[in-house]
Write a protein that holds these residues in place. Structure first.
Motif, PDB file in Angstrom:
ATOM      1  N   GLY A  15      70.104   3.342  -0.235  1.00  0.00           N
ATOM      2  CA  GLY A  15      70.750   2.314   0.567  1.00  0.00           C
ATOM      3  C   GLY A  15      71.154   1.062  -0.196  1.00  0.00           C
ATOM      4  N   GLU A  16      70.897   1.036  -1.487  1.00  0.00           N
ATOM      5  CA  GLU A  16      71.260  -0.144  -2.289  1.00  0.00           C
ATOM      6  C   GLU A  16      72.771  -0.207  -2.499  1.00  0.00           C
ATOM      7  OE1 GLU A  16      69.449  -2.694  -3.664  1.00  0.00           O
ATOM      8  OE2 GLU A  16      67.695  -1.936  -2.605  1.00  0.00           O
ATOM      9  N   SER A  17      73.310  -1.413  -2.544  1.00  0.00           N
ATOM     10  CA  SER A  17      74.713  -1.620  -2.884  1.00  0.00           C
ATOM     11  C   SER A  17      74.844  -1.553  -4.397  1.00  0.00           C
ATOM     12  CB  SER A  17      75.198  -2.975  -2.377  1.00  0.00           C
ATOM     13  OG  SER A  17      75.174  -2.998  -0.977  1.00  0.00           O
ATOM     14  N   VAL A  18      75.778  -0.738  -4.853  1.00  0.00           N
ATOM     15  CA  VAL A  18      75.961  -0.513  -6.288  1.00  0.00           C
ATOM     16  C   VAL A  18      77.433  -0.741  -6.628  1.00  0.00           C
ATOM     17  CG1 VAL A  18      75.748   1.167  -8.158  1.00  0.00           C
ATOM     18  CG2 VAL A  18      74.122   1.213  -6.267  1.00  0.00           C
ATOM     19  N   GLU A  19      77.685  -1.517  -7.670  1.00  0.00           N
ATOM     20  CA  GLU A  19      79.047  -1.762  -8.124  1.00  0.00           C
ATOM     21  C   GLU A  19      79.460  -0.638  -9.076  1.00  0.00           C
ATOM     22  OE1 GLU A  19      80.723  -5.061 -10.998  1.00  0.00           O
ATOM     23  OE2 GLU A  19      80.077  -5.921  -9.077  1.00  0.00           O
ATOM     24  N   VAL A  20      80.611  -0.024  -8.792  1.00  0.00           N
ATOM     25  CA  VAL A  20      81.105   1.074  -9.629  1.00  0.00           C
ATOM     26  C   VAL A  20      82.560   0.818  -9.986  1.00  0.00           C
ATOM     27  CG1 VAL A  20      79.512   2.809  -8.725  1.00  0.00           C
ATOM     28  CG2 VAL A  20      81.713   2.471  -7.609  1.00  0.00           C
ATOM     29  N   LEU A  21      83.005   1.449 -11.057  1.00  0.00           N
ATOM     30  CA  LEU A  21      84.398   1.380 -11.471  1.00  0.00           C
ATOM     31  C   LEU A  21      85.058   2.724 -11.177  1.00  0.00           C
ATOM     32  CD1 LEU A  21      84.022  -0.432 -14.912  1.00  0.00           C
ATOM     33  CD2 LEU A  21      84.840  -1.411 -12.762  1.00  0.00           C
ATOM     34  N   ILE A  22      86.195   2.686 -10.491  1.00  0.00           N
ATOM     35  CA  ILE A  22      86.916   3.887 -10.122  1.00  0.00           C
ATOM     36  C   ILE A  22      88.193   3.962 -10.951  1.00  0.00           C
ATOM     37  CG2 ILE A  22      88.030   5.155  -8.236  1.00  0.00           C
ATOM     38  CD1 ILE A  22      84.992   4.819  -7.920  1.00  0.00           C
ATOM     39  N   VAL A  45      84.015  10.960  -3.755  1.00  0.00           N
ATOM     40  CA  VAL A  45      85.297  11.558  -3.407  1.00  0.00           C
ATOM     41  C   VAL A  45      86.316  10.424  -3.390  1.00  0.00           C
ATOM     42  CG1 VAL A  45      86.606  12.858  -1.697  1.00  0.00           C
ATOM     43  CG2 VAL A  45      84.174  13.358  -2.038  1.00  0.00           C
ATOM     44  N   VAL A  46      87.260  10.488  -4.326  1.00  0.00           N
ATOM     45  CA  VAL A  46      88.241   9.417  -4.496  1.00  0.00           C
ATOM     46  C   VAL A  46      89.572   9.863  -3.891  1.00  0.00           C
ATOM     47  CG1 VAL A  46      89.446   7.949  -6.165  1.00  0.00           C
ATOM     48  CG2 VAL A  46      87.103   8.709  -6.633  1.00  0.00           C
ATOM     49  N   THR A  47      90.144   9.022  -3.036  1.00  0.00           N
ATOM     50  CA  THR A  47      91.452   9.309  -2.447  1.00  0.00           C
ATOM     51  C   THR A  47      92.378   8.130  -2.696  1.00  0.00           C
ATOM     52  OG1 THR A  47      90.702   8.462  -0.313  1.00  0.00           O
ATOM     53  CG2 THR A  47      90.540  10.834  -0.644  1.00  0.00           C
ATOM     54  N   GLU A  48      93.671   8.434  -2.670  1.00  0.00           N
ATOM     55  CA  GLU A  48      94.681   7.403  -2.879  1.00  0.00           C
ATOM     56  C   GLU A  48      95.622   7.393  -1.689  1.00  0.00           C
ATOM     57  OE1 GLU A  48      97.851   5.993  -6.318  1.00  0.00           O
ATOM     58  OE2 GLU A  48      97.013   7.997  -6.403  1.00  0.00           O
ATOM     59  N   ALA A  49      95.822   6.214  -1.108  1.00  0.00           N
ATOM     60  CA  ALA A  49      96.741   6.056   0.018  1.00  0.00           C
ATOM     61  C   ALA A  49      98.184   6.085  -0.495  1.00  0.00           C
ATOM     62  CB  ALA A  49      96.456   4.747   0.737  1.00  0.00           C
ATOM     63  N   ASN A  50      99.128   6.216   0.419  1.00  0.00           N
ATOM     64  CA  ASN A  50     100.546   6.244   0.048  1.00  0.00           C
ATOM     65  C   ASN A  50     100.979   4.978  -0.685  1.00  0.00           C
ATOM     66  OD1 ASN A  50     100.913   8.767   1.155  1.00  0.00           O
ATOM     67  ND2 ASN A  50     101.598   7.981   3.130  1.00  0.00           N
ATOM     68  N   ASN A  51     100.320   3.855  -0.386  1.00  0.00           N
ATOM     69  CA  ASN A  51     100.679   2.598  -1.047  1.00  0.00           C
ATOM     70  C   ASN A  51      99.981   2.423  -2.399  1.00  0.00           C
ATOM     71  OD1 ASN A  51      98.066   1.983  -0.316  1.00  0.00           O
ATOM     72  ND2 ASN A  51      98.592   0.248   0.984  1.00  0.00           N
ATOM     73  N   GLY A  52      99.183   3.415  -2.822  1.00  0.00           N
ATOM     74  CA  GLY A  52      98.525   3.359  -4.120  1.00  0.00           C
ATOM     75  C   GLY A  52      97.109   2.833  -4.093  1.00  0.00           C
ATOM     76  N   ASP A  53      96.646   2.346  -2.940  1.00  0.00           N
ATOM     77  CA  ASP A  53      95.271   1.850  -2.844  1.00  0.00           C
ATOM     78  C   ASP A  53      94.277   3.003  -2.952  1.00  0.00           C
ATOM     79  OD1 ASP A  53      96.148  -0.732  -2.516  1.00  0.00           O
ATOM     80  OD2 ASP A  53      95.842  -0.767  -0.332  1.00  0.00           O
ATOM     81  N   LEU A  54      93.228   2.782  -3.710  1.00  0.00           N
ATOM     82  CA  LEU A  54      92.179   3.788  -3.872  1.00  0.00           C
ATOM     83  C   LEU A  54      91.045   3.528  -2.896  1.00  0.00           C
ATOM     84  CD1 LEU A  54      91.818   3.981  -7.753  1.00  0.00           C
ATOM     85  CD2 LEU A  54      92.956   5.614  -6.264  1.00  0.00           C
ATOM     86  N   SER A  55      90.444   4.592  -2.405  1.00  0.00           N
ATOM     87  CA  SER A  55      89.222   4.461  -1.611  1.00  0.00           C
ATOM     88  C   SER A  55      88.253   5.525  -2.096  1.00  0.00           C
ATOM     89  CB  SER A  55      89.505   4.606  -0.117  1.00  0.00           C
ATOM     90  OG  SER A  55      89.974   5.892   0.173  1.00  0.00           O
ATOM     91  N   VAL A  56      86.988   5.254  -1.902  1.00  0.00           N
ATOM     92  CA  VAL A  56      85.965   6.186  -2.352  1.00  0.00           C
ATOM     93  C   VAL A  56      84.947   6.379  -1.238  1.00  0.00           C
ATOM     94  CG1 VAL A  56      84.589   4.390  -3.492  1.00  0.00           C
ATOM     95  CG2 VAL A  56      84.358   6.744  -4.219  1.00  0.00           C
ATOM     96  N   ALA A  57      84.562   7.622  -1.034  1.00  0.00           N
ATOM     97  CA  ALA A  57      83.498   7.959  -0.090  1.00  0.00           C
ATOM     98  C   ALA A  57      82.370   8.558  -0.914  1.00  0.00           C
ATOM     99  CB  ALA A  57      83.993   8.951   0.948  1.00  0.00           C
TER     100      ALA A  57
END
Length: 65
Positions: A15-22, A45-57
């Motif tokens: 449950g700790e918040s961890v800073e990562v580089l994608i 799991v890294v995904t990219e939106a149509n506008n280029g923004d990255l999100s990670v789950a």
């Protein structure tokens, strides 16, 4: 050259918040990296939106995605 994106995830184990580089080159891919706090394997799991923004789950090894 692609810039790394800094993001904060919450470890599905401790449950700790961890800073990562994608890396944008990881878009539409999954990979495993150990938590920096509890050392358990986190599936990213890294995904990219149509506008280029990255999100990670993030998932534990027992979760399905």
């Amino acid at each position: 050259m692609n810039e790394l994106t800094e993001t904060i995830i919450e470890c599905p184990y401790c449950g700790e918040s961890v800073e990562v580089l994608i890396n944008p080159e990881d878009a539409q891919q999954s990979y495993i990296e150990d938590c920096q706090v509890c050392c358990k394997p986190i599936t990213f799991v890294v995904t990219e939106a149509n506008n280029g923004d990255l999100s990670v789950a993030v998932y534990s090894e027992n979760d399905t995605y």
